[in-house]
Scaffold this active site. Structure first.
Site, PDB file in Angstrom:
ATOM      1  N   GLU A  69     126.840  -1.809 100.296  1.00 18.44           N
ATOM      2  CA  GLU A  69     126.708  -0.358 100.160  1.00 18.44           C
ATOM      3  C   GLU A  69     125.366   0.150 100.656  1.00 18.44           C
ATOM      4  O   GLU A  69     125.296   1.224 101.263  1.00 18.44           O
ATOM      5  CB  GLU A  69     126.926   0.061  98.705  1.00 18.44           C
ATOM      6  N   HIS A 138     133.557   0.365  85.479  1.00 15.71           N
ATOM      7  CA  HIS A 138     134.574   0.919  86.386  1.00 15.71           C
ATOM      8  C   HIS A 138     135.211   2.183  85.815  1.00 15.71           C
ATOM      9  O   HIS A 138     136.330   2.531  86.194  1.00 15.71           O
ATOM     10  CB  HIS A 138     135.690  -0.095  86.651  1.00 15.71           C
TER      11      HIS A 138
HETATM   12  C1  LIG Z   1     128.828  -3.357  94.292  1.00 13.40           C
HETATM   13  C2  LIG Z   1     130.302  -3.407  94.282  1.00 13.40           C
HETATM   14  N1  LIG Z   1     130.968  -2.971  95.372  1.00 13.40           N
HETATM   15  C3  LIG Z   1     132.317  -3.001  95.400  1.00 13.40           C
HETATM   16  C4  LIG Z   1     133.025  -3.484  94.337  1.00 13.40           C
HETATM   17  C5  LIG Z   1     134.546  -3.469  94.369  1.00 13.40           C
HETATM   18  N2  LIG Z   1     135.073  -4.824  94.508  1.00 13.40           N
HETATM   19  C6  LIG Z   1     135.500  -5.527  93.448  1.00 13.40           C
HETATM   20  S1  LIG Z   1     135.977  -7.059  93.856  1.00 13.40           S
HETATM   21  C7  LIG Z   1     135.636  -6.795  95.490  1.00 13.40           C
HETATM   22  C8  LIG Z   1     135.833  -7.887  96.475  1.00 13.40           C
HETATM   23  C9  LIG Z   1     134.926  -8.993  96.194  1.00 13.40           C
HETATM   24  O1  LIG Z   1     135.090 -10.004  97.129  1.00 13.40           O
HETATM   25  P1  LIG Z   1     134.440 -11.405  96.870  1.00 13.40           P
HETATM   26  O2  LIG Z   1     133.024 -11.258  96.468  1.00 13.40           O
HETATM   27  O3  LIG Z   1     134.718 -12.241  98.055  1.00 13.40           O
HETATM   28  O4  LIG Z   1     135.205 -11.964  95.579  1.00 13.40           O
HETATM   29  P2  LIG Z   1     136.779 -12.159  95.370  1.00 13.40           P
HETATM   30  O5  LIG Z   1     137.319 -10.874  94.850  1.00 13.40           O
HETATM   31  O6  LIG Z   1     137.374 -12.563  96.654  1.00 13.40           O
HETATM   32  O7  LIG Z   1     136.873 -13.217  94.319  1.00 13.40           O
HETATM   33  C10 LIG Z   1     135.158  -5.511  95.693  1.00 13.40           C
HETATM   34  C11 LIG Z   1     134.787  -4.945  96.986  1.00 13.40           C
HETATM   35  C12 LIG Z   1     132.297  -3.907  93.202  1.00 13.40           C
HETATM   36  N3  LIG Z   1     132.921  -4.359  92.107  1.00 13.40           N
HETATM   37  N4  LIG Z   1     130.950  -3.881  93.208  1.00 13.40           N
END
Ligand SMILES: Cc1ncc(C[n+]2csc(CCOP(=O)(O)OP(=O)(O)O)c2C)c(N)n1
Lengths: 343, 78, 328
Positions: A69, A138
């Site tokens: 972000e 959230h």
């Molecule tokens: C700072 C932030 N940005 C966006 C999100 C929304 N979000 C939740 S899970 C996710 C994907 C995360 O991907 P990864 O770190 O690869 O973990 P995975 O979900 O694949 O286990 C996103 C974008 C968040 N929780 N926090």
């Protein structure tokens, strides 16, 4: 004072579709408009507000970003100062902590630091609100957090008509605009949508002026002031109180910055009673600001001490029992009025 | 002449039921063939229902009602 | 570094336990959510990120940890919590929002805190690393034994905090290990669309720490890599970054239609499910036979079932309890 005008068109839109439609319209017209954010591309946004854009405009103008972000919101500031009109999405407002510098120290201040010689025409879309047990990272609204910081306009639509008009206005505005949309109004079935948010919305492009509240319902006995999802709680409370013979006026702020204090004051001058409804935290927030805006202007217009129905000053609990208990709702508004009258 | 709006058999895979999440046209209004009229949700995916013909809309399945493939959800009178 | 036979059986049992928990949550989560999928409904409302497929990351690391060691996990925490020895009854009760839950229902599935075994997690991407580094610093300053481990998804490696914390941990030689669970997707966005770096362990070099890669979701490969890194941390030799190629067998969250996945990808992943693979390896090594396997599986399942019954039989806190524990 302006009133939301519904048009003759019978076509209704969800807020998600209204936001996407306004964005698509501006993108067709203006090649400098583009969209960046997490999952805004082929997925169409977790909350549906960029659905269809990737199909129409492709990955050059509708960009899925890394989960970075600070990078992409900072990049939007740079692009906006260099002739583009970026629309960026912070998926949940709760995530602002990882990128706030780009927002409040740069997006919001660069124009001022430059003595008005630099424009930052960008839109920051972000989802707000709880009520579906998504826990304390959230579910927040954080309206006041953004509205408190000078240099960015802040809008919060309560229905699709306003969402489309405010989105168009936000994209065309030469200043940064934070567009805060409440998840429970979005029209994503899985979030249990408030029916009143899906309203008749014209196909042609139009704007809703940023900084103008709407009187969502006229009345003479009590003024309820709210924004976003709170407007719908107010309308329900107004109906209940109406059955008791109380004639309630509901003011939908629509914009927090600039704040239409005139519309609020005019309403309270008429009714003499004020309750502010806000899903954001109780203290240091919108509710206090609205009450101050009325009383600092005129201490004689009130027939009773003003009240607020807001979120208690606690992190948002996960358990549905606790969360629902803490959230504002129509019953609490009705109770607040009864207490006001019994004092 | 009256045309039924039904949930198309090929709208989604499998035989799950769905729910109408939104009517995007008011009851009693005039719609054109191909207009988007409603959204149906199956699991967390949303699907669009278009008007198969032009006509005046009479809704028979309201928002939040459960529908299956082939369910008649409205009629169009031309 | 090779696991002992006891460690092998322990890892297998934890994987089976975690998977059964996820499969039961999957079913229970859908209660009240069909035919209309409304997240607010049912005995487990809200978002639900299941860890099916990622069990090797949790067990291969936690096999080297004890209750003193600190683990900070992510929004997808269940497998790690199980392997770290979080009280299963209290954890499941928390996922149901009950009074007997780890925090009485205030946290929920993305906010599991069990101080008894030094486990916590957070729903903000990239925010597991800082607290883990801080716990490691605290251990160092207090002269207390123990190391810290931060888990993160590959998507989190593109978050600013990742880079800041790696740099800090390396320059201060903190006893911390960073474990990237690379399931190839951040919601709908593929890893290769999010970074030009092929493997995130390559980034370790930029911060002056060792980086290791574990391919193919290999339980014992994780065990070996984590074992070395944790031993180094315990020995005062500073941090390590490990990326594990793993797989997300469930959607990003419950209700995800996963239309973004290429055709056939999911089926391929299911064909490489790490649990049947490890079972086969243990059978072949003669560590289990059909009967002892069935017994192990039954016992693991019964542990989960008991936790679910415990959660279901528990009450909610009175709603006003929402106001408590903001401060202590
Ligand atoms: C700072 C932030 N940005 C966006 C999100 C929304 N979000 C939740 S899970 C996710 C994907 C995360 O991907 P990864 O770190 O690869 O973990 P995975 O979900 O694949 O286990 C996103 C974008 C968040 N929780 N926090």
């Amino acid at each position: 004072m302006t009133t939301t005008s519904t048009t003759s068109s019978s076509r209704k839109l969800t807020i998600a579709r209204a936001m996407a439609e306004a964005t698509a319209h501006e993108m067709r017209k203006d090649p400098s408009v583009f969209v960046m954010g997490e999952d805004v591309g082929p997925l169409g946004g977790v909350f549906g507000n960029t659905r269809g854009l990737h199909d129409e405009f492709g990955s050059e103008r509708v960009r899925d970003t890394p989960i970075s972000e600070t990078a992409f919101i900072g990049a939007a500031v740079g692009a906006a100062s260099d002739g583009m009109r970026p629309i960026v999405e912070l998926m949940f407002v709760d995530f602002f902590g990882v990128c706030m510098d780009a927002i409040y120290n740069m997006m919001a201040k660069n124009t001022y630091f430059a003595g008005g010689n630099v424009k930052v025409p960008m839109v920051l879309m972000t989802s707000t609100g709880g009520g579906y047990s998504d826990g304390g990272q959230h579910s927040q609204c954080l309206y006041a957090t953004f509205a408190h910081l000078p240099g960015m306009k802040v809008v919060v639509p309560s229905n699709a008509y306003d969402a489309k008009g405010l989105m168009t206005a936000a994209i065309r505005d030469d200043n940064p605009v934070v567009f805060m949309y409440h998840k429970s109004l979005q029209g994503m079935g899985w979030l249990g949508t408030e029916k009143g948010a899906t309203v008749a919305t014209p196909e042609e492009s139009y704007t809703v002026e940023i900084g103008k509240a709407a009187v969502a319902r006229q009345g003479r006995d009590l003024t309820l002031v709210s924004l976003g999802a709170g407007v719908h709680h107010c309308l329900r409370a107004a109906k209940t109180l109406g059955e008791e013979g109380v004639d309630v006026e509901v003011v939908d702020l629509r914009s927090l910055v600039p704040l239409d204090r005139e519309t609020v004051r005019a309403s309270v001058a008429k009714t003499g009673r004020l309750i502010v409804v806000d899903e954001d935290y109780h203290s240091y927030g919108v509710s206090g600001e609205i009450i101050a805006s009325v009383v600092e202007h005129d201490t004689t217009c009130l027939k009773a001490a003003p009240r607020r129905v807001a979120y208690p000053d606690i992190p948002i609990p996960f358990a549905p029992t606790m969360e629902q208990w803490a959230l504002p709702n129509a019953d609490k508004i009705v109770d607040a009025f009864h207490q006001m009258m019994s004092n | 002449m009256s045309t039924a709006i039904t949930v198309p058999e090929d709208l989604w895979e499998g035989d799950n039921e769905g729910v109408i999440t939104a009517w995007l046209v008011e009851e009693g209004s005039q719609v054109n063939q191909g207009d988007l009229v409603a959204e149906v949700m199956v699991e967390k995916a949303q699907y669009e229902i278009e008007a198969p013909a032009a006509g005046t809309l009479t809704i028979t399945k309201q928002e939040d009602e459960v529908v299956a493939k082939g369910t008649t959800i409205a009629s169009l009178d031309a | 570094m090779q696991p002992t036979n006891d460690q092998r059986l322990w890892m297998y049992r934890q994987m089976v336990t975690s998977r059964h928990l996820e499969e039961r949550i999957e079913t229970l989560y859908m209660e009240g959510k069909t035919p209309v999928f409304n997240m607010a409904k049912g005995p487990i409302p809200g978002e639900m990120h299941l860890s099916n497929g990622q069990e090797p990351c949790a067990v291969g690391v936690c096999a080297h940890l004890n209750a003193d060691d600190v683990v900070v996990a992510t929004h997808r925490p269940h497998h790690i919590a199980v392997a770290k020895g979080v009280d299963l009854n209290a954890m499941v009760a928390e996922i149901f929002g009950k009074a007997t839950g780890l925090s009485g229902g205030r946290g929920g599935h993305m906010h599991l805190f069990d101080a008894a075994v030094n486990f916590s997690c957070s729903g903000i991407i990239g925010e597991s690393l800082g607290p883990a580094a801080g716990a490691a610093l605290s251990r160092k300053m207090q002269g207390k034994p123990g190391v810290a481990v931060a888990f993160l998804g590959e998507g989190a490696a593109n978050q600013g905090a990742f880079h800041e914390v790696l740099n800090l941990a390396a320059v201060w030689q903190l006893p911390v290990v960073f474990i990237i669970e690379d399931n190839a997707w951040g919601i709908s966005v593929a890893k290769q669309a999010s970074t030009a770096v092929l493997r995130n362990d390559m980034r370790a070099e930029a911060y002056g720490m060792p980086g290791t890669h574990v391919a193919d979701n290999d339980v014992e490969g994780v065990f070996a890599a984590a074992g070395e890194a944790i031993a180094r941390a315990r020995d005062g030799q500073g941090p390590t970054l490990i990326e594990i190629e793993t797989s997300r067998l469930a959607g990003h969250f419950m209700g995800d239609s996963e239309d973004y996945r290429p055709e056939g990808e999911k089926a391929g992943l299911k064909g490489r499910d790490p649990i049947p693979r490890y079972r086969a390896a243990l059978l072949e090594a003669g560590l289990i036979d059909a009967a002892s396997d069935a017994d192990l599986v039954d016992k693991a399942h019964e542990r989960v079932e008991a936790a679910i019954r415990f959660a279901q039989d528990s009450d909610f806190l009175p709603p006003e309890a929402a106001l408590e524990t903001v401060f202590v």
